[in-house]
Write a protein that holds these residues in place. Structure first.
Motif, mmCIF file in Angstrom:
data_model
loop_
_atom_site.group_PDB
_atom_site.id
_atom_site.type_symbol
_atom_site.label_atom_id
_atom_site.label_comp_id
_atom_site.label_asym_id
_atom_site.label_seq_id
_atom_site.Cartn_x
_atom_site.Cartn_y
_atom_site.Cartn_z
ATOM 1 N N LEU A 66 0.834 -1.200 0.000
ATOM 2 C CA LEU A 66 0.000 0.000 0.000
ATOM 3 C C LEU A 66 0.870 1.252 0.000
ATOM 4 O O LEU A 66 1.736 1.417 0.872
ATOM 5 N N PRO A 67 0.663 2.157 -0.971
ATOM 6 C CA PRO A 67 1.446 3.392 -1.000
ATOM 7 C C PRO A 67 1.020 4.335 0.114
ATOM 8 O O PRO A 67 -0.126 4.328 0.554
ATOM 9 N N LEU A 68 1.948 5.146 0.569
ATOM 10 C CA LEU A 68 1.683 6.085 1.655
ATOM 11 C C LEU A 68 1.545 7.521 1.164
ATOM 12 O O LEU A 68 1.347 8.430 1.973
ATOM 13 N N THR A 120 8.373 -3.813 0.642
ATOM 14 C CA THR A 120 7.449 -2.874 1.262
ATOM 15 C C THR A 120 7.470 -1.562 0.506
ATOM 16 O O THR A 120 8.531 -1.070 0.121
ATOM 17 N N ALA A 121 6.279 -0.995 0.277
ATOM 18 C CA ALA A 121 6.210 0.305 -0.367
ATOM 19 C C ALA A 121 6.984 1.322 0.462
ATOM 20 O O ALA A 121 6.985 1.258 1.689
ATOM 21 N N HIS A 140 3.012 4.302 9.830
ATOM 22 C CA HIS A 140 2.600 5.390 8.940
ATOM 23 C C HIS A 140 1.155 5.193 8.493
ATOM 24 O O HIS A 140 0.356 6.151 8.468
ATOM 25 N N LEU A 141 0.803 3.969 8.145
ATOM 26 C CA LEU A 141 -0.585 3.672 7.771
ATOM 27 C C LEU A 141 -1.547 4.015 8.907
ATOM 28 O O LEU A 141 -2.614 4.602 8.690
ATOM 29 N N ALA A 210 -4.870 3.979 -8.428
ATOM 30 C CA ALA A 210 -6.222 3.664 -7.957
ATOM 31 C C ALA A 210 -6.202 3.087 -6.558
ATOM 32 O O ALA A 210 -7.166 3.229 -5.801
ATOM 33 N N VAL A 211 -5.097 2.432 -6.159
ATOM 34 C CA VAL A 211 -4.984 1.892 -4.807
ATOM 35 C C VAL A 211 -4.991 3.022 -3.794
ATOM 36 O O VAL A 211 -5.689 2.968 -2.777
#
Length: 758
Positions: A66-68, A120-121, A140-141, A210-211
């Motif tokens: 998942l991008p931050l 990991t992103a 961070h998430l 889109a993620v």
């Protein structure tokens, strides 16, 4: 903690007073950079904050992708100053975006993976006190999902609020961990983000924008962004009585998740981590957060109970992504249910240190010492200190009347110190000594008079093994191999029972598993000691034991060894006689400085261990199989001989060989005394239970077991409570069988309990 943060200027904490740092996240949109302040507070100032409970690693494999941030990544040099942000819209009443607060930035056109975390992103730094600060992906998430668009939120997160590179500070803060979590307004259990990659597959090199849009839309529609509002006290209208004129805005909770989501929540790595145990068990109020969903703990716990009951009752199983249909649902739910059940018992006597260590020793942690330190805070029998003498003195003082008095020395030395520089062996000794000398057994259910107060002595060998296993069996690696241990300055008196007397020695291990003739000759001699009706049970035990013994490796066989410690004494003296002689109370322990038994060395011990003769050296160099009374089959050390006894200990497979001394210890009357020969491995595990120490103490089977121990602890002879083990026959020996008190040093206890099974 990332090494990139070593130059970060942490606000100073007062060393002489209990304090913490609190991270305040300024409001912003999901896509805005995380702008924060970090400020120190004394607990006496009664700060309001939310403590975050999370895992340093990702909660789910899909979360790592998942991008931050958006497709253009903002980065900052470590410790690089940034322009001071303007006042937040909430405080100034203005509006505007926080996306342009970082003028000294460089951009990347792709989300290339970090060199240290290729799967990991990348995690762009957050801004703390106008400095770049690097945090891990999962944290961070969590901060992105908990941030409000309108109000600041004050959080405590260990990775940011503790200077992880300062060992002294980390020791102090770890010792305060229970205080930090109990004083929090709420503790947020962060179980991770939802799987946004299902409909938008991503790769580590070029994630689909889109993620990120999916994450942002979920946050806007979710409830977590309103948590900050719910934490702010609101002034009530005149005439309304809601607690000193203030009330909190009601937290907006999410709807009940479907059963499939509950199964995914159970799969979070959160439940398998060690540090979360106290973070779940200590707080007054818990909130469970998954992505942008937020639930009250009480409702969540009920949903888990219902789901577990439905599973146990044969209800229809929900779809389980990433799992085969043959995998048991109970195994997936087990870590989560174990932790939630522990929280429900947090005010009971089940929360002892030894029980917690046993229950959660399998949980993951990057530092093995945390399997002790991470549980001290929620153990209700264990005061802790960071090693600061001022803290230790304050913890040790006793309230008497209206004033304070200094403690007795034993109460001060009983505190367990959090110190990451100490060796594993030193930590093990401290914990075992603390449990033995300073904690009380939780069970007082037995009605047998001479057993009361002795339960700690009965269970201490098992406890020592549990703690050693929790520390990864690293104790022996730190100690040199010596032919003869020196006198230990501290000892314990454990109570075991005589499993049998050796009546026949068989072949060594190599011949036992490698020679058909040796094996046949071994079994052929059994009818000299057992009747034909008894042989069937003996053959069954031997068959099961040989299956197990064939898998023994060199390390397993190495534990079946001679232990040349002449200071170990076994005694048949009943409890009340031993205590009278040593001037101790039944609930206490014995040390080398006050134990008459431990200072005595007989001439037999002197010749066997100090100046060994040919018999003492023994021509055999490997473990041998033996037969004994009481259906005893065991592998015994090379120095064992016919007439020795095998002593076992409660609810574990620890066993030793001891030899009767023909010379009585002075002042012991006719009480039989024994010397230590070595460690044994006994067939059968009838005493081993899958329950923890305190669960056993609270179970119905506990009474029956301790009633049997009570009989073994009887004075013997003509007393009706005396028991001979099954299979004992007159003529084998004139020695009495039953209980035995073993006075041993902690170094020898460590050798006996290495890799013990419980």
């Amino acid at each position: 903690m990332s090494t990139k943060n070593t130059s970060f200027p942490y606000p100073t904490l007062e060393a002489e007073r209990d304090a913490l740092r609190i991270l305040t996240i300024e409001p912003g949109d999901f896509a805005d950079p995380l702008i924060c302040t970090l400020d120190p507070f004394l607990f006496s100032e009664k700060p309001k904050y939310v403590a975050l409970s999370y895992t340093w690693g990702s909660s789910y494999p899909d979360n790592t992708k998942l991008p931050l941030s958006r497709s253009t990544v903002t980065t900052l040099s470590p410790g690089h100053d940034v322009v001071s942000p303007p006042a937040s819209p909430y405080r100034s009443g203005g509006s505007g975006s926080l996306t342009n607060l970082l003028p000294r930035q460089r951009t990347m056109t792709s989300l290339s993976p970090s060199s240290t975390q290729p799967n990991t992103a990348p995690s762009p730094p957050i801004v703390v006190n106008n400095h770049a600060f690097h945090i891990r992906h999962n944290l961070h998430l969590a901060l992105l999902h908990l941030r409000s668009s309108t109000h600041p939120i004050s959080l405590w997160a260990d990775a940011v609020c503790i200077n992880q590179s300062d060992t002294a500070e980390r020791n102090r803060q770890v010792s305060l961990m229970s205080f930090i979590y109990t004083r929090a307004s709420y503790v947020v259990v962060w179980l991770g983000a939802k799987n946004h990659t299902t409909n938008h597959p991503v790769s580590s090199s070029s994630p689909d924008p889109a993620v990120y849009r999916s994450m942002s839309l979920e946050w806007k529609a979710g409830q977590t962004q309103y948590l900050a509002v719910g934490l702010i006290p609101q002034t009530t209208a005149p005439g309304h009585s809601q607690g000193h004129g203030q009330a909190r805005t009601k937290i907006r909770y999410s709807l009940k998740p479907p059963q499939g989501t509950l199964m995914r929540l159970a799969e979070s790595t959160y439940w398998t981590r060690l540090w979360v145990v106290q973070e779940v068990c200590l707080p007054r109020s818990l909130l469970v957060v998954y992505g942008s969903d937020i639930w009250a703990y009480e409702e969540f716990q009920q949903w888990v109970q219902v789901n577990g009951a439905r599973t146990a009752g044969g209800g229809q199983r929900p779809p389980l992504p990433q799992h085969t249909e043959s995998e048991p649902v109970t195994s997936i739910l087990a870590p989560m249910r174990r932790l939630l059940e522990t929280r429900e018992k947090r005010h009971t006597s089940m929360m002892t240190l030894e029980s917690l260590v046993e229950r959660f020793a399998g949980n993951e942690c990057s530092e093995l010492r945390d399997r002790i330190y991470g549980l001290l805070g929620c153990a209700n029998d264990t005061p802790t200190t960071s090693g600061d003498h001022g803290v230790e003195e304050r913890l040790g003082r006793l309230r008497v009347g209206h004033g304070w008095v200094s403690p007795r020395p034993r109460e001060v030395t009983g505190l367990l110190k959090v110190d990451y520089n100490r060796s594993f062996y030193d930590l093990w000794r401290s914990v075992v000594g603390f449990v033995y000398h300073h904690t009380k057994s939780t069970s007082r259910k037995t009605e047998v008079e001479h057993l009361k107060g002795e339960e700690r002595r009965i269970t201490i060998v098992r406890t020592a093994g549990i703690i050693q296993r929790a520390l990864g069996q690293k104790l022996g690696d730190e100690l040199p191999n010596t032919e003869r241990p020196s006198r230990d300055h501290e000892s314990i008196k454990a109570i075991g029972y005589i499993a049998g007397e050796i009546v026949q020695l068989g072949p060594g291990y190599s011949d036992l598993v490698g020679s058909y003739r040796a094996q046949q000759e071994w079994t052929a001699c059994w009818d000299q000691f057992y009747d034909s009706e008894e042989l069937s049970k003996l053959r069954q035990m031997d068959e099961e034991y040989m299956v197990e013994a064939l898998d023994y490796e060199e390390e397993d066989l190495g534990r079946i060894r001679n232990i040349p410690d002449p200071f170990v004494i076994g005694s048949r003296v009943p409890a009340e006689r031993a205590e009278t002689m040593e001037g101790l109370t039944p609930a206490g322990g014995t040390t080398r400085s006050n134990s008459g038994l431990s200072h005595f060395i007989s001439s037999e011990q002197e010749s066997f261990y100090v100046a060994p003769n040919e018999e003492g050296r023994h021509i055999d160099t490997e473990a041998r199989i033996c037969l004994g009374t009481g259906y005893l089959i065991a592998l015994v050390p090379p120095a064992a001989r016919v007439g020795d006894i095998v002593v076992r200990f409660w609810n574990c497979n620890a066993a030793i060989v001891m030899r009767p001394l023909s010379t009585n210890v002075p002042d012991q009357g006719s009480g039989q005394m024994f010397m230590l020969v070595g460690r044994a491995d006994v067939a059968g595990s009838a005493d081993i239970s899958d329950k923890t120490t305190d669960e056993i103490a609270a179970s119905p089977e506990h009474d029956a077991h301790f009633e049997q121990c009570a009989a073994l602890l009887g004075p013997g002879g003509d007393d009706a409570s005396y028991i001979c083990p099954a299979g004992y026959r007159e003529g084998c020996s004139q020695k009495e069988l039953g209980a035995i008190y073993v006075d041993m040093g902690l170094r020898t206890l460590q050798m006996i309990t290495a890799n013990v099974e419980v």
